[in-house]
Design a protein around this motif. Structure first.
Motif, short mmCIF file in Angstrom:
data_model
loop_
_atom_site.label_atom_id
_atom_site.label_comp_id
_atom_site.label_asym_id
_atom_site.label_seq_id
_atom_site.Cartn_x
_atom_site.Cartn_y
_atom_site.Cartn_z
N SER A 86 0.86 -1.19 0.00
CA SER A 86 0.00 0.00 0.00
C SER A 86 0.89 1.23 0.00
O SER A 86 2.10 1.14 0.28
CB SER A 86 -0.91 0.03 1.24
OG SER A 86 -0.14 0.25 2.41
N GLY A 87 0.27 2.36 -0.27
CA GLY A 87 1.00 3.62 -0.16
C GLY A 87 1.48 3.85 1.26
O GLY A 87 2.60 4.31 1.49
N MET A 88 0.64 3.52 2.24
CA MET A 88 1.06 3.69 3.63
C MET A 88 2.20 2.75 4.01
O MET A 88 3.02 3.08 4.87
CB MET A 88 -0.12 3.53 4.59
CG MET A 88 -1.00 4.77 4.70
SD MET A 88 -0.10 6.34 4.85
CE MET A 88 0.83 6.10 6.37
N TYR A 112 -0.94 13.60 3.95
CA TYR A 112 -2.03 12.63 3.94
C TYR A 112 -2.38 12.24 5.38
O TYR A 112 -1.49 12.07 6.22
CB TYR A 112 -1.56 11.41 3.14
CG TYR A 112 -2.59 10.33 2.98
CD1 TYR A 112 -3.70 10.51 2.17
CD2 TYR A 112 -2.43 9.12 3.64
CE1 TYR A 112 -4.64 9.52 2.03
CE2 TYR A 112 -3.37 8.11 3.50
CZ TYR A 112 -4.47 8.32 2.70
OH TYR A 112 -5.40 7.33 2.56
N GLU A 155 4.69 16.48 0.86
CA GLU A 155 3.96 16.24 -0.39
C GLU A 155 4.05 17.53 -1.19
O GLU A 155 4.04 18.62 -0.61
CB GLU A 155 2.49 15.89 -0.10
CG GLU A 155 2.37 14.53 0.56
CD GLU A 155 0.98 14.26 1.12
OE1 GLU A 155 0.01 14.90 0.69
OE2 GLU A 155 0.89 13.40 2.01
N ASP A 184 6.44 12.51 -0.96
CA ASP A 184 5.29 11.70 -1.37
C ASP A 184 4.75 12.35 -2.64
O ASP A 184 4.16 13.42 -2.61
CB ASP A 184 4.24 11.70 -0.25
CG ASP A 184 3.00 10.88 -0.60
OD1 ASP A 184 2.71 10.70 -1.80
OD2 ASP A 184 2.30 10.44 0.34
N THR A 186 2.49 11.32 -4.81
CA THR A 186 1.22 10.74 -5.28
C THR A 186 0.38 11.73 -6.09
O THR A 186 -0.09 11.41 -7.18
CB THR A 186 0.40 10.25 -4.07
OG1 THR A 186 1.17 9.28 -3.35
CG2 THR A 186 -0.92 9.61 -4.51
N SER A 206 1.51 6.41 -3.55
CA SER A 206 0.39 5.50 -3.40
C SER A 206 0.02 5.12 -4.83
O SER A 206 -0.60 5.90 -5.55
CB SER A 206 -0.78 6.19 -2.70
OG SER A 206 -1.91 5.34 -2.82
N THR A 208 -2.03 3.04 -5.64
CA THR A 208 -3.49 2.92 -5.59
C THR A 208 -4.21 4.01 -6.39
O THR A 208 -5.29 3.78 -6.92
CB THR A 208 -3.93 3.07 -4.11
OG1 THR A 208 -3.12 2.23 -3.29
CG2 THR A 208 -5.39 2.74 -3.92
N LYS A 209 -3.60 5.18 -6.44
CA LYS A 209 -4.28 6.36 -6.96
C LYS A 209 -4.10 6.45 -8.48
O LYS A 209 -4.51 5.55 -9.19
CB LYS A 209 -3.78 7.60 -6.23
CG LYS A 209 -3.79 7.45 -4.70
CD LYS A 209 -5.19 7.35 -4.13
CE LYS A 209 -5.22 6.99 -2.65
NZ LYS A 209 -4.40 7.82 -1.79
C1 LIG Z 1 -3.74 7.59 -0.60
C2 LIG Z 1 -2.49 8.26 -0.22
C3 LIG Z 1 -1.54 7.61 0.59
C4 LIG Z 1 -1.77 6.22 1.13
O1 LIG Z 1 -1.86 5.28 0.11
P1 LIG Z 1 -2.65 3.87 0.29
O2 LIG Z 1 -2.34 3.18 -0.98
O3 LIG Z 1 -4.08 4.21 0.46
O4 LIG Z 1 -2.08 3.22 1.50
C5 LIG Z 1 -0.37 8.27 0.90
N1 LIG Z 1 -0.15 9.52 0.45
C6 LIG Z 1 -1.03 10.18 -0.33
C7 LIG Z 1 -0.70 11.55 -0.80
C8 LIG Z 1 -2.23 9.57 -0.69
O5 LIG Z 1 -3.10 10.23 -1.46
#
Ligand SMILES: *Cc1c(COP(=O)(O)O)cnc(C)c1O
Length: 396
Positions: A86-88, A112, A155, A184, A186, A206, A208-209
């Motif tokens: 995960s991003g975290m 975040y 960020e 970060d 993201t 992340s 995920t995004k």
């Molecule tokens: C969503 C997000 C995270 C965490 O990512 P996950 O994949 O949800 O664990 C960390 N930093 C930023 C800027 C994010 O938008």
């Protein structure tokens, strides 16, 4: 060879195999194997010592994670980056892999939500000191450094007010103070900003995004400029088991192929939507770094070369939860969902989600009222999006 008629079923199953073909698959195969067989002890020694290349156990690495990491490396200008669950996991492995008791970490004050929680609530239990400062103001960051500061984590674009950090100032500050700068990336994505090229030590995503882009995988990525730092992050992540699943890596890889196209279209939509919202009588203000009225517009232009991204925030003229709720309920085709970067547009209401842990005064200090929305703009036809917002805003 027997024709198999007298063999036990288990023998037959074990022996049956595909023929080797002369052609190759065009799509990446998914490799779910948790373990890998080495031909000899000598080979295994060589694998561990770096003289031979091969996988051993999936927690330590597997082909789908490695391929995805190489592809994100290529976009980030990184080498040897790591994909995690995960991003975290990426944020946590970076901090916990590199910092220890007695160290201090300085974070951006609008990180975040879970990154802030990690800093404020968890790191203290491990004897790591934390403070936060405003990353748009490098002098505020400088003033928050202590002799124990070992890392700065920021960020580039803050959530949800979309303020732009003074990255040039912070890179120079980190170098001068001899601290590790982790970014970060993201929100900005490697198309908008490349932390390592800009002089940062570590870049985090992340996945995920926007990179994966379809709200169907949870993954993270981290790369460090210094191989020793990368090794320490890798060892920590593998030890605590932040392993990504092969199927998820495969989906994210598939997402990456359309990521530049998706971002281009989403940014085009974000620009049009921000301009449309700014003219709407029910909207008090719009925040989009690509607009000339954004407080950090010129910094965003210089830093990202015009890749302002897909995130737009705005505030209703009626800054109440009731008005915000009416808008959400009137526009069911805009999912009210606390994420970003999906192919479809999603709406987030920070006061009730990411920033619910703050008092209303704390939110007000950040400029987040109950009528504040953050929009992750997707790739729909813009007319559809505007029609949805028109319906939603009519109910305000
Ligand atoms: C969503 C997000 C995270 C965490 O990512 P996950 O994949 O949800 O664990 C960390 N930093 C930023 C800027 C994010 O938008």
């Amino acid at each position: 060879m027997s024709d198999g008629r007298n063999e036990k079923p288990a023998t037959l199953v074990r022996r049956a195999a595909l023929r080797e073909g002369v052609s190759r698959p065009v799509a990446t195969p998914i490799q779910p194997s948790v373990v890998y067989a080495s031909p000899s002890i000598q080979t295994l020694h060589a694998q561990y010592e770096g003289g031979a290349y091969g996988y051993t156990y999936a927690r330590e690495g597997h082909p789908n994670a490695e391929l995805l990491a190489r592809k994100i490396d290529a976009m980030e200008g990184a080498e040897g980056g790591l994909v995690l669950g995960s991003g975290m996991a990426a944020v946590s492995a970076t901090i916990l892999g590199l910092l220890g008791q007695g160290d201090h970490i300085l974070g951006g004050n609008q990180l975040y939500g879970r990154s802030l929680r990690l800093m404020h609530q968890d790191l203290a239990r491990f004897g790591i000191e934390t403070s936060v400062a405003d990353p748009t103001d490098v002098e505020a960051m400088r003033a928050a450094l202590t002799p124990k500061t070992k890392m700065i984590l920021v960020e580039v674009i803050s959530n949800p007010t979309l303020r732009v950090a003074d990255m040039e100032g912070i890179v120079a500050l980190a170098k001068e103070a001899g601290v590790i700068l982790a970014v970060d990336n993201t929100f900005t994505t490697p198309l908008g900003y490349k932390p390592l090229d800009a002089g940062a030590d570590i870049t985090i995503h992340s996945v995920t995004k926007l990179l994966a882009g379809h709200s169907d995988v949870t993954l993270g990525y981290v790369a460090a400029q210094d191989p020793d730092n990368m090794r320490a992050i890798y060892d920590f992540a593998v030890t605590v088991g932040m392993t990504p699943a092969p199927q998820e890596c495969w989906l994210a890889e598939r997402g990456l192929y359309t990521f530049p196209l998706r971002l281009e279209k989403a940014q085009e939509n974000a620009t049009a939507l921000a301009d449309w919202l700014a003219e709407h009588p029910k909207v008090a203000r719009v925040l989009y770094p690509g607009r000339a009225d954004h407080p950090d517009h010129s910094r965003a232009a210089a830093l990202t070369g015009g890749v302002y991204g897909n995130m737009v925030s705005f505030e209703l003229i009626d800054p109440t939860e009731a008005a915000a709720d009416r808008m959400i309920q009137a526009a069911p085709d805009l999912p009210f969902a606390p994420t970003l970067g999906d192919v479809g547009t999603t709406l987030s209401h920070p006061a009730s989600s990411s920033h619910r842990g703050l008092t209303s005064e704390g939110r007000a200090a950040l400029g987040i009222s109950d009528g504040f929305f953050r929009v992750s703009v997707g790739i729909e036809p813009i007319e559809l999006l505007i029609a949805d917002f028109e319906t939603g805003l009519a109910a305000v």
